[in-house]
Design an enzyme around this catalytic site. Structure first.
Site, PDB file in Angstrom:
ATOM      1  N   HIS A   1       0.840  -1.202   0.000  1.00 53.40           N
ATOM      2  CA  HIS A   1       0.000   0.000   0.000  1.00 53.40           C
ATOM      3  C   HIS A   1       0.876   1.252   0.000  1.00 53.40           C
ATOM      4  O   HIS A   1       0.611   2.217  -0.709  1.00 53.40           O
ATOM      5  CB  HIS A   1      -0.893   0.051   1.250  1.00 53.40           C
TER       6      HIS A   1
ATOM      7  N   LYS B   1     -17.060  -7.763   5.845  1.00 54.86           N
ATOM      8  CA  LYS B   1     -15.793  -8.504   5.926  1.00 54.86           C
ATOM      9  C   LYS B   1     -15.274  -8.759   7.328  1.00 54.86           C
ATOM     10  O   LYS B   1     -14.337  -9.522   7.493  1.00 54.86           O
ATOM     11  CB  LYS B   1     -14.732  -7.749   5.123  1.00 54.86           C
TER      12      LYS B   1
END
Ligand code: PNS
Length: 168
Positions: free
Chosen positions: A19, A43
């Site tokens: 990231h 999630k």
């Protein structure tokens, strides 16, 4: 219209070096970047939004070009609220392509002015994912090459916390 800012959405559960690579690449193109953490009720993330936000904040060392926000609901609605029309996403391998392709086109159906810019991370991160980093970290493996040091520390803490809960 030329865009000077982009939105980088994701779960960031937790942020990895992959990231960070993408954040740095984005800042070579865009003047400003909004990192958008999805709250994601489906999630069940390991880290809370606050924890994820804190880890990102520390990993980017409060870079003035970066704003970190969270969002609930649709990405297109967040983009509209932010008056942003450019989304950046990483593309690691062919396996990412199908999902990203579908997501970009679905989002464009919902908001025709939204553009997706895909970037490949450094090849040393093409295999890297938050989920594998989490799994290895929680099982006591060495994740120092995959994530910023604070994340390494937080995952070790989580592993201890989960271990304690199991023993109860
Ligand atoms: O890091 P991730 O989990 O790959 O990020 C996926 C994300 C957050 C970009 C995607 O799940 C998303 O945009 N979620 C918000 C809900 C939404 O807009 N869903 C419609 C997608 S077509």
């Amino acid at each position: 219209m030329r865009e000077t800012k982009a939105i980088y959405p994701g779960s960031f559960d937790p942020i990895t070096n992959g990231h960070l690579d993408l954040i740095n690449r984005s800042l070579e193109i865009f003047k400003k970047l909004t990192i958008a953490i999805v709250v994601n009720p489906h999630k069940k993330p390991l880290f809370s939004v606050e924890e994820r936000m804190d880890m990102i904040k520390r990993a980017v060392r409060s870079d003035k070009r970066i704003v970190i926000k969270s969002f609930d609901g649709l990405l297109v609605d967040f983009a509209k609220r932010e008056k942003g029309t450019t989304i950046v996403r990483g593309l690691r391998a062919i396996s990412d392509f199908e999902y990203e392709f579908q997501m970009a086109l679905m989002n464009r159906k919902l908001y025709k002015d939204l553009h997706f810019v895909y970037m490949m991370p450094s090849e040393k991160y093409t295999y890297l994912s938050s989920s594998m980093t989490k799994e290895i970290g929680l099982l006591g493996g060495d994740i120092r090459q995959f994530a910023p040091s604070l994340v390494v520390k937080k995952l070790a803490e989580k592993a201890r916390e989960l271990g304690r809960q199991k023993r109860k």
